[in-house]
Write a protein that holds these residues in place. Sequence first.
Motif, mmCIF file in Angstrom:
data_model
loop_
_atom_site.group_PDB
_atom_site.id
_atom_site.type_symbol
_atom_site.label_atom_id
_atom_site.label_comp_id
_atom_site.label_asym_id
_atom_site.label_seq_id
_atom_site.Cartn_x
_atom_site.Cartn_y
_atom_site.Cartn_z
ATOM 1 N N LEU A 6 0.052 -7.709 -1.470
ATOM 2 C CA LEU A 6 0.481 -6.638 -2.361
ATOM 3 C C LEU A 6 1.912 -6.171 -2.063
ATOM 4 O O LEU A 6 2.559 -5.572 -2.917
ATOM 5 N N CYS A 10 4.165 -3.342 -4.036
ATOM 6 C CA CYS A 10 3.685 -2.047 -3.562
ATOM 7 C C CYS A 10 4.704 -0.949 -3.859
ATOM 8 O O CYS A 10 5.793 -0.911 -3.280
ATOM 9 N N ARG A 41 -4.600 1.551 -0.025
ATOM 10 C CA ARG A 41 -3.968 1.027 -1.240
ATOM 11 C C ARG A 41 -4.372 -0.433 -1.438
ATOM 12 O O ARG A 41 -4.692 -0.861 -2.548
ATOM 13 N N TYR A 42 -4.391 -1.183 -0.355
ATOM 14 C CA TYR A 42 -4.812 -2.584 -0.415
ATOM 15 C C TYR A 42 -6.284 -2.679 -0.815
ATOM 16 O O TYR A 42 -6.662 -3.517 -1.631
ATOM 17 N N TYR A 45 -6.579 -2.059 -4.465
ATOM 18 C CA TYR A 45 -6.009 -3.225 -5.140
ATOM 19 C C TYR A 45 -7.025 -4.358 -5.211
ATOM 20 O O TYR A 45 -7.215 -4.972 -6.263
ATOM 21 N N LEU A 50 -4.016 -4.022 -9.284
ATOM 22 C CA LEU A 50 -2.737 -3.357 -9.021
ATOM 23 C C LEU A 50 -2.485 -2.158 -9.926
ATOM 24 O O LEU A 50 -2.014 -1.118 -9.480
ATOM 25 N N ILE A 53 -3.931 1.458 -8.814
ATOM 26 C CA ILE A 53 -3.608 2.122 -7.547
ATOM 27 C C ILE A 53 -2.818 3.384 -7.869
ATOM 28 O O ILE A 53 -1.757 3.314 -8.494
#
Length: 76
Positions: A6, A10, A41-42, A45, A50, A53
């Motif tokens: 990501l 990001c 966040r990952y 995702y 994506l 987020i």
Amino acid sequence: MESCELLPQCTFHACLAKRRPYAVKHLEEDYCNAEYSICVRYMIYRVLGLSLIPSYLLPWDIREARRFLESVIDGG
């Protein structure tokens, strides 16, 4: 060392690099490189993609991630 897939997209990393470049090294060490799977966040995702987020979500903020996920699950 393997980095998060990501990372190139990001928004948090990009914003931090722009506003606080001195902090990026620590962020990458803690959340973007070998241990990136601990980044919330990952995690979002991997589950939602994506586009879902939240831009405000910090990599370590598990409480806010939980609130966000509950709101997605509850539909609101």
